[in-house]
Structures are given as structure tokens and as C-alpha cells.
Design a protein around this motif. Structure first.
Motif, short mmCIF file in Angstrom:
data_model
loop_
_atom_site.label_atom_id
_atom_site.label_comp_id
_atom_site.label_asym_id
_atom_site.label_seq_id
_atom_site.Cartn_x
_atom_site.Cartn_y
_atom_site.Cartn_z
N GLY A 117 0.81 -1.21 0.00
CA GLY A 117 0.00 0.00 0.00
C GLY A 117 0.84 1.26 0.00
N GLY A 118 0.36 2.30 -0.64
CA GLY A 118 1.01 3.59 -0.69
C GLY A 118 -0.05 4.68 -0.69
N PRO A 119 0.31 5.94 -0.98
CA PRO A 119 1.59 6.42 -1.49
C PRO A 119 2.65 6.58 -0.39
CG PRO A 119 0.08 8.25 -1.24
CD PRO A 119 -0.70 7.00 -0.91
N GLY A 120 3.83 7.08 -0.82
CA GLY A 120 4.94 7.23 0.12
C GLY A 120 5.39 5.88 0.63
N LEU A 121 5.79 5.84 1.89
CA LEU A 121 6.19 4.55 2.46
C LEU A 121 4.99 3.65 2.67
CD1 LEU A 121 8.94 5.61 5.01
CD2 LEU A 121 9.25 4.35 2.88
N GLY A 122 3.79 4.26 2.85
CA GLY A 122 2.56 3.49 2.94
C GLY A 122 2.61 2.44 4.03
N GLY A 123 2.30 1.20 3.65
CA GLY A 123 2.31 0.09 4.61
C GLY A 123 2.94 -1.12 3.95
N ILE A 124 2.82 -2.27 4.61
CA ILE A 124 3.43 -3.48 4.06
C ILE A 124 2.38 -4.51 3.66
CG2 ILE A 124 5.58 -3.16 5.32
CD1 ILE A 124 4.62 -5.32 7.30
N GLN A 125 1.10 -4.12 3.71
CA GLN A 125 0.02 -5.04 3.34
C GLN A 125 -0.20 -4.99 1.82
OE1 GLN A 125 -1.13 -7.02 5.67
NE2 GLN A 125 0.21 -5.96 7.11
N PRO A 126 -0.87 -6.02 1.27
CA PRO A 126 -1.03 -6.11 -0.19
C PRO A 126 -1.84 -4.95 -0.77
CG PRO A 126 -2.37 -7.77 0.92
CD PRO A 126 -1.48 -7.18 1.96
N SER A 127 -1.52 -4.63 -2.02
CA SER A 127 -2.17 -3.51 -2.71
C SER A 127 -2.06 -3.74 -4.21
CB SER A 127 -1.48 -2.20 -2.32
OG SER A 127 -1.92 -1.14 -3.15
N GLN A 128 -2.89 -3.01 -4.96
CA GLN A 128 -2.77 -2.99 -6.42
C GLN A 128 -2.70 -1.55 -6.91
OE1 GLN A 128 -6.24 -5.42 -7.43
NE2 GLN A 128 -4.92 -7.16 -7.85
N ALA A 129 -2.11 -0.69 -6.10
CA ALA A 129 -2.10 0.74 -6.39
C ALA A 129 -0.95 1.17 -7.31
CB ALA A 129 -2.05 1.55 -5.10
N ASP A 130 -0.19 0.20 -7.83
CA ASP A 130 0.91 0.54 -8.74
C ASP A 130 0.56 0.24 -10.19
OD1 ASP A 130 2.15 1.06 -6.37
OD2 ASP A 130 3.58 -0.59 -6.49
N TYR A 131 -0.75 0.06 -10.47
CA TYR A 131 -1.17 -0.26 -11.84
C TYR A 131 -0.74 0.83 -12.82
CZ TYR A 131 -4.26 -1.37 -15.78
OH TYR A 131 -4.75 -1.66 -17.03
N PHE A 132 -1.04 2.08 -12.47
CA PHE A 132 -0.64 3.19 -13.35
C PHE A 132 0.87 3.15 -13.60
CE2 PHE A 132 -4.36 6.14 -12.00
CZ PHE A 132 -5.17 5.59 -12.98
N GLN A 133 1.64 3.03 -12.51
CA GLN A 133 3.10 3.06 -12.62
C GLN A 133 3.60 1.95 -13.54
OE1 GLN A 133 5.55 1.45 -9.37
NE2 GLN A 133 6.53 3.46 -9.24
N ALA A 134 3.01 0.77 -13.43
CA ALA A 134 3.49 -0.37 -14.20
C ALA A 134 3.09 -0.27 -15.67
CB ALA A 134 2.94 -1.67 -13.60
N THR A 135 1.84 0.13 -15.92
CA THR A 135 1.31 0.01 -17.29
C THR A 135 1.46 1.28 -18.12
OG1 THR A 135 -0.92 0.67 -16.62
CG2 THR A 135 -0.39 -1.68 -16.53
N LYS A 136 1.68 2.41 -17.47
CA LYS A 136 1.77 3.67 -18.21
C LYS A 136 3.21 4.14 -18.36
CE LYS A 136 -2.73 3.55 -18.00
NZ LYS A 136 -3.49 2.97 -19.13
N GLY A 137 4.16 3.30 -18.02
CA GLY A 137 5.55 3.69 -18.19
C GLY A 137 6.26 3.75 -16.85
N GLY A 138 5.80 4.62 -15.96
CA GLY A 138 6.40 4.72 -14.63
C GLY A 138 7.52 5.72 -14.57
N GLY A 139 8.51 5.58 -15.43
CA GLY A 139 9.60 6.54 -15.51
C GLY A 139 9.32 7.56 -16.60
N HIS A 140 10.37 8.26 -17.03
CA HIS A 140 10.19 9.33 -18.01
C HIS A 140 10.29 8.80 -19.44
CE1 HIS A 140 14.48 8.86 -17.26
NE2 HIS A 140 14.67 9.29 -18.49
N GLY A 141 9.61 9.50 -20.34
CA GLY A 141 9.75 9.20 -21.76
C GLY A 141 8.68 8.29 -22.32
N ASP A 142 8.68 8.17 -23.65
CA ASP A 142 7.71 7.32 -24.35
C ASP A 142 8.19 5.88 -24.35
OD1 ASP A 142 5.74 9.16 -25.17
OD2 ASP A 142 7.03 9.89 -26.77
#
Length: 354
Positions: A108-133
Motif C-alpha cells: 500500500g502507498g503512497p509514500g512509504l505506505g504500509g506493508i500489506q497487499p495492494s494494487q495501487a501501482d497499476y498506473f506506474q506499471a502500465t503507463k511507463g512509470g519513468g520518463h519518456g515514451d
């Protein structure tokens, strides 16, 4: 017949990487994926490989860049905040067209969040996450066995497209124990040669691994080349599973852990006379938009379930394209939706023939 063994998800992913011919791991500890690097630290020396705990996530991702550039099958793993730190290196790896496998056991997030399960990184994983195309191929297992199978496939996909592939699990997938079997074992010596690798220019011209293009036309040409590669992934690498969708009038869309829970909710709804079914995206990029779009002709409405405040639901709505209502139910912060909660949402939506 292959014997089954009882393994924790994190450890099973690690062993699957070794079975896929991976001999290099670079990472940095963070809960809830620590069992993965711990397993690698023991197993890789046994098979002649290298385990290295870097001084930081940034360093680890750039070590992955180096090993992948030399043509090796290489793995790194982390959990949400750690993946954020690795994103600079991951963008470089994608820009330089290097094959590597990255495991994110989400918390879980954002930030340090917690250590329990989450699916809140979908955007980060599927839309690039870092910079650029750029894009990562993203695979989301819903069981430990599927985590094993997808990890082995991930190395092949990474090599096929010269592109990083992410295994997107969550703390529950990483920590649960289930029986698994390893259906294949690849000797790294049997893998095809990577003629583009920077492994010593003996008897050939030097190869160059680079993501820097100061000439704007050359950079545009490079980005469009990457885009063509992602189009090929969309044509060839879409994966999904349908559950009781033949006569469904309500489609639940969920991936990973929430898909497992949604199956129970679908079964409970069926017992109440509600014709519910499940669409489970396995590849999150490329997203199975075609099957979801076609399903809009069959069902009355959609319900997307996630352990977030609503991320994949945006891709579901794009795929449905306004043809039918798309509802959302989510828990976040490490809270896991129960089958009863999902059933209550199915009943609340209404508009379903009983």
C-alpha cells in the motif's frame, strides 16, 4: 511427471527465474518481497550465478542495465517504493532496448505506505512509470503456479522484444504458499546468442548500447521504433481468462488477488440467480481491450474490482467506450475486499435479469 513442491510466492518466482536461465540478480531489500532476494542469495551461487545486494535501488537497476547489455538473463525485484526508486534505471533499460525481468510485489502507498497487499501501482506499471515514451510488458499472476509460469515466459518475452517485462504481484501473492511445479529448466548455454550484446568485440565490430539521442530526428525515429514494438506486443502478447462468461449479463473485471476473490463472488451471485461472470486480464500491458469491448455487446454492465481507489477501471472504460456502464469497487491501504463485499456491489448495481 513433474513433482509438485510447496513454496511461498516470492521463493517460487525466484526459482522460476533460475529455471528460465537467469544467473544474475541485483536488488535491495524491502517488505513484502524480501524472501525473493533471500532465496536468490542462497540459490544463485549453487548454479554458478551472481547475487549482489546493491547499496540502493538506483544502483541495483543500473547493475541490471549492465548485465542485460552484456546479454545475460537478469532479474531484479522490489516492492512499490523501491520500484519508484528504480524507475530512472528502468526508463534507461527500456530506452536502450535491453531485456530484463522486474518483479514488483506491491504494497500500500503512497509514500512509504504500509506493508500489506495492494494494487495501487497499476498506473506506474502500465503507463511507463519513468520518463519518456516507453512501455513495459506487464504480467499479473493470480496464483503461485501462475507466478512461476509467467516468470519463465517473461524472460522469453523480454528477449523476443528486447524490452523489460514486469511481473506485477502483491503482498498476498508473494507471501502465500501453494503447491507448484516447474515444467521446464533452461540451461543458459542453450539460449540463442544475442548478437547486439556488448560482450567483447572479438572478431566483430563493437556494439553500442545507448539511450542518448541528441539529434531530435534520430530520437523521434528511435521512439517510433519502440512504438512499433509495442504495437507488435498488442498484436501478439494479450492474455486473459474468462470465467462463467458464456451467458453472463454482468462482467466483473479483476486481476491478480482480487480476481481470485471475485471468482467466489461470481459463484455466490450465480446461486442467487444473477448471471455474473469474470474477465481476468493476465497481461495488463498489452491490455485485453478487444475482449472487453466485444463483451459490451453481451452484458448489461461491468464491475471493476481492485485493491486501489480505481486505476485499471480507466482502461476498462476506454475498452467499453461508453457502450455500457462501468462501475467500480475498491479497497485500499492494505485492505482486501471480501467475496461478500463484492457480491453486495454486484447486487447493488442492479439492472441484471434475475
Amino acid at each position: 511427471m513433474v513433482d509438485k513442491v510447496l513454496m511461498k510466492g516470492n521463493e517460487a518466482i525466484a526459482e522460476a527465474a533460475i529455471k528460465a536461465g537467469c544467473r544474475y540478480f541485483f536488488g535491495y531489500p524491502i517488505t513484502p518481497q524480501n524472501a525473493l532476494p533471500e532465496y536468490m542469495s542462497k540459490r544463485l551461487p549453487e548454479v554458478g550465478g551472481v547475487f549482489l545486494q546493491a547499496e540502493s535501488e538506483v544502483a541495483a537497476s543500473n547493475m541490471v542495465y549492465g548485465a542485460a547489455g552484456a546479454g545475460a538473463r537478469v532479474l531484479t525485484s522490489s516492492s512499490s517504493p523501491g520500484i519508484s526508486l528504480k524507475m530512472e534505471g528502468i526508463s534507461y533499460i527500456a530506452g536502450a532496448e535491453l531485456p530484463a525481468v522486474i518483479v514488483n510485489i506491491m504494497r500500500g502507498g503512497p509514500g512509504l505506505g504500509g506493508i500489506q497487499p495492494s494494487q495501487a501501482d497499476y498506473f506506474q506499471a502500465t503507463k511507463g512509470g519513468g520518463h519518456g515514451d516507453y512501455r513495459l510488458a506487464v504480467l499479473a499472476p493470480s496464483s503461485v503456479q501462475e507466478a512461476v509460469d509467467l516468470t519463465i515466459d517473461a524472460f522469453d518475452i523480454a528477449d523476443r522484444y528486447r524490452n523489460p517485462v514486469m511481473i506485477l504481484g502483491d503482498g498476498m501473492i508473494g507471501q502465500m504458499m501453494e503447491p507448484v511445479e516447474f515444467k521446464q529448466e533452461i540451461d543458459p548455454a542453450d539460449l540463442p546468442l544475442k548478437e547486439w550484446a556488448t560482450d567483447g568485440a572479438r572478431g566483430r565490430k563493437p556494439n553500442i548500447i545507448n539511450s542518448l539521442f541528441l539529434d531530435p530526428q534520430k530520437l523521434e525515429d528511435h521512439v517510433m521504433k519502440l512504438e512499433d514494438k509495442y504495437k507488435q506486443m498488442k498484436a501478439n502478447e494479450v492474455r486473459y481468462e474468462l470465467y462463467k462468461m458464456d451467458d453472463a449479463e454482468l462482467a466483473v473485471v479483476a486481476y491478480g488477488t482480487t480476481a481470485r476473490i471475485s471468482i467466489s463472488a461470481v459463484d455466490m451471485a450465480r446461486k442467487k440467480g444473477i448471471k455474473a461472470g469474470l474477465i481476468r486480464p493476465i497481461s495488463l500491458f498489452p491490455f485485453p481491450e478487444k475482449v472487453i469491448n466485444e463483451t459490451a455487446e453481451q452484458v448489461v454492465n461491468f464491475l471493476t474490482v481492485e485493491m486501489s481507489t480505481g486505476q485499471m477501471v480507466e482502461d476498462v472504460r476506454l475498452a467499453v467506450n461508453g457502450e455500457k456502464p462501468v462501475y467500480f469497487y475498491g479497497r485500499t491501504g492494505g485492505m482486501v475486499p471480501s467475496p461478500e463485499e463484492i457480491l453486495a456491489e454486484i447486487e447493488k448495481i442492479g439492472g441484471v435479469k434475475r
